[in-house]
Write a protein that holds these residues in place. Sequence first.
Motif, PDB file in Angstrom:
ATOM      1  N   MET A 194       0.862  -1.228   0.268  1.00 30.91           N
ATOM      2  CA  MET A 194      -0.124  -0.076   0.015  1.00 30.91           C
ATOM      3  C   MET A 194       0.946   1.343  -0.033  1.00 30.91           C
ATOM      4  O   MET A 194       0.502   2.296  -0.432  1.00 30.91           O
ATOM      5  CB  MET A 194      -1.061   0.107   1.551  1.00 30.91           C
ATOM      6  CG  MET A 194      -2.010  -0.984   1.108  1.00 30.91           C
ATOM      7  SD  MET A 194      -2.915  -0.890  -0.276  1.00 30.91           S
ATOM      8  CE  MET A 194      -3.661   0.678  -0.229  1.00 30.91           C
ATOM      9  N   ARG A 195       1.841   1.127   0.654  1.00 37.05           N
ATOM     10  CA  ARG A 195       2.890   2.470   0.656  1.00 37.05           C
ATOM     11  C   ARG A 195       3.259   2.626  -0.924  1.00 37.05           C
ATOM     12  O   ARG A 195       3.154   3.831  -1.268  1.00 37.05           O
ATOM     13  CB  ARG A 195       4.336   2.113   1.226  1.00 37.05           C
ATOM     14  CG  ARG A 195       5.038   3.516   1.557  1.00 37.05           C
ATOM     15  CD  ARG A 195       6.448   2.891   1.913  1.00 37.05           C
ATOM     16  NE  ARG A 195       7.142   4.255   2.232  1.00 37.05           N
ATOM     17  CZ  ARG A 195       8.525   4.211   2.290  1.00 37.05           C
ATOM     18  NH1 ARG A 195       9.309   3.138   2.026  1.00 37.05           N
ATOM     19  NH2 ARG A 195       9.023   5.475   2.311  1.00 37.05           N
ATOM     20  N   GLY A 196       3.652   1.668  -1.501  1.00 36.42           N
ATOM     21  CA  GLY A 196       3.929   1.746  -2.950  1.00 36.42           C
ATOM     22  C   GLY A 196       3.008   2.139  -3.866  1.00 36.42           C
ATOM     23  O   GLY A 196       2.966   3.416  -4.790  1.00 36.42           O
ATOM     24  N   TYR A 197       1.586   1.980  -3.518  1.00 36.89           N
ATOM     25  CA  TYR A 197       0.618   2.607  -4.272  1.00 36.89           C
ATOM     26  C   TYR A 197       0.036   3.905  -3.762  1.00 36.89           C
ATOM     27  O   TYR A 197      -0.091   4.663  -4.536  1.00 36.89           O
ATOM     28  CB  TYR A 197      -0.827   1.713  -3.985  1.00 36.89           C
ATOM     29  CG  TYR A 197      -1.645   1.796  -5.004  1.00 36.89           C
ATOM     30  CD1 TYR A 197      -1.764   1.229  -6.436  1.00 36.89           C
ATOM     31  CD2 TYR A 197      -2.869   2.786  -4.923  1.00 36.89           C
ATOM     32  CE1 TYR A 197      -2.910   1.526  -7.161  1.00 36.89           C
ATOM     33  CE2 TYR A 197      -3.814   2.914  -6.034  1.00 36.89           C
ATOM     34  CZ  TYR A 197      -3.854   2.386  -6.942  1.00 36.89           C
ATOM     35  OH  TYR A 197      -4.606   2.599  -8.052  1.00 36.89           O
ATOM     36  N   PHE A 198       0.374   4.218  -2.443  1.00 36.50           N
ATOM     37  CA  PHE A 198      -0.153   5.548  -2.086  1.00 36.50           C
ATOM     38  C   PHE A 198       0.859   6.540  -2.592  1.00 36.50           C
ATOM     39  O   PHE A 198       0.572   7.839  -2.907  1.00 36.50           O
ATOM     40  CB  PHE A 198       0.058   5.897  -0.546  1.00 36.50           C
ATOM     41  CG  PHE A 198      -1.098   5.026   0.193  1.00 36.50           C
ATOM     42  CD1 PHE A 198      -2.593   4.967  -0.420  1.00 36.50           C
ATOM     43  CD2 PHE A 198      -1.002   4.758   1.250  1.00 36.50           C
ATOM     44  CE1 PHE A 198      -3.455   4.221  -0.043  1.00 36.50           C
ATOM     45  CE2 PHE A 198      -2.101   3.836   2.112  1.00 36.50           C
ATOM     46  CZ  PHE A 198      -3.326   3.898   1.394  1.00 36.50           C
ATOM     47  N   GLU A 199       2.069   6.209  -2.894  1.00 37.47           N
ATOM     48  CA  GLU A 199       3.092   7.140  -3.507  1.00 37.47           C
ATOM     49  C   GLU A 199       2.771   7.408  -4.791  1.00 37.47           C
ATOM     50  O   GLU A 199       3.051   8.603  -5.499  1.00 37.47           O
ATOM     51  CB  GLU A 199       4.606   6.508  -3.401  1.00 37.47           C
ATOM     52  CG  GLU A 199       5.029   6.503  -2.340  1.00 37.47           C
ATOM     53  CD  GLU A 199       6.492   5.916  -1.941  1.00 37.47           C
ATOM     54  OE1 GLU A 199       6.923   5.282  -3.013  1.00 37.47           O
ATOM     55  OE2 GLU A 199       7.072   6.268  -0.786  1.00 37.47           O
ATOM     56  N   SER A 200       2.098   6.658  -5.537  1.00 35.10           N
ATOM     57  CA  SER A 200       1.543   7.057  -7.012  1.00 35.10           C
ATOM     58  C   SER A 200       0.202   7.871  -6.977  1.00 35.10           C
ATOM     59  O   SER A 200      -0.090   8.366  -8.029  1.00 35.10           O
ATOM     60  CB  SER A 200       1.168   5.705  -7.738  1.00 35.10           C
ATOM     61  OG  SER A 200       0.041   4.870  -7.191  1.00 35.10           O
TER      62      SER A 200
END
Length: 285
Positions: A166-172
């Motif tokens: 989810m961290r990788g997705y939130f950064e997008s």
Amino acid sequence: MKKRANVIEKVCIYSAVIVLCVGILAPYTWLIISSISQRIDLTTVPLRWLPRQINLQNYREIFGGDSASSANRNLKYGVYNSLIVAGTSTIVCLIAGSLAAYTFSRMRFRGKNVFFSMILSTQFLPIVALMIPLYMIMRWLSLLNTRLALIISNCSFILPLVIWLMRGYFESVPKDLEEVARIDGCSRLGVIVRIVLPLSTPGLAASGIFAFIIAWNEFFTALILTSTLRSKTISVLISEYSSKVGVDYVAMAAAGVIASLPPVILALFFQKYIVQGLTAGAVKG
């Protein structure tokens, strides 16, 4: 020459896809065939690939036959326990993991990267090394032979994975949208609920499916922490088809088919979100 190279490339790609599909589908197809075969069909030499007569006895016994064996009769309790454990673990990990991932993605605080690395480092620890302290903790809390013990243990090693995904997705997700919402008077929690999470549906779906599958398939912790029928999951009950007198291959195959249905159904229904969730953030622009 270029056209010929393109044709060769496509042939290689399609051949690799076919080999990969066969390698993935062949074991599952054989599991289904074995579940409707007679035992003699699976033990005869040479092996009989297709059953002479379809055998649905184990399915009837699993779904409530009065003359069912103890293993078949108990399997429905394992399905019920697995659904509760996997479903609750997934919900808890999605809620806590999303909030933690947003914190690591958007907020600044001292030691953020170190703390995030410590969380991810737990994924490198083998579950075998954690079983003794985990067992002692659950015994001290009087949680042995309960579904709550399995939920807590599942969350302990699924949560880091959800945070990472989810961290990788939130950064997008564009920060401008959050800033506009904050200017309009929306609180930080309101921004997460109204802006970030709706835009992160593919990531949530992918993380949730992975979390559910991991919790559903977990065997070792369930085997160690449970010994009663009210808490055993389906993976533990399937192992009980093997006894001192031998292995009931047909019944075990039927139980395996039933155990595989929830993850397979989830993957088929949410495959679009899985692809979107895993590829999100790969290209930034």
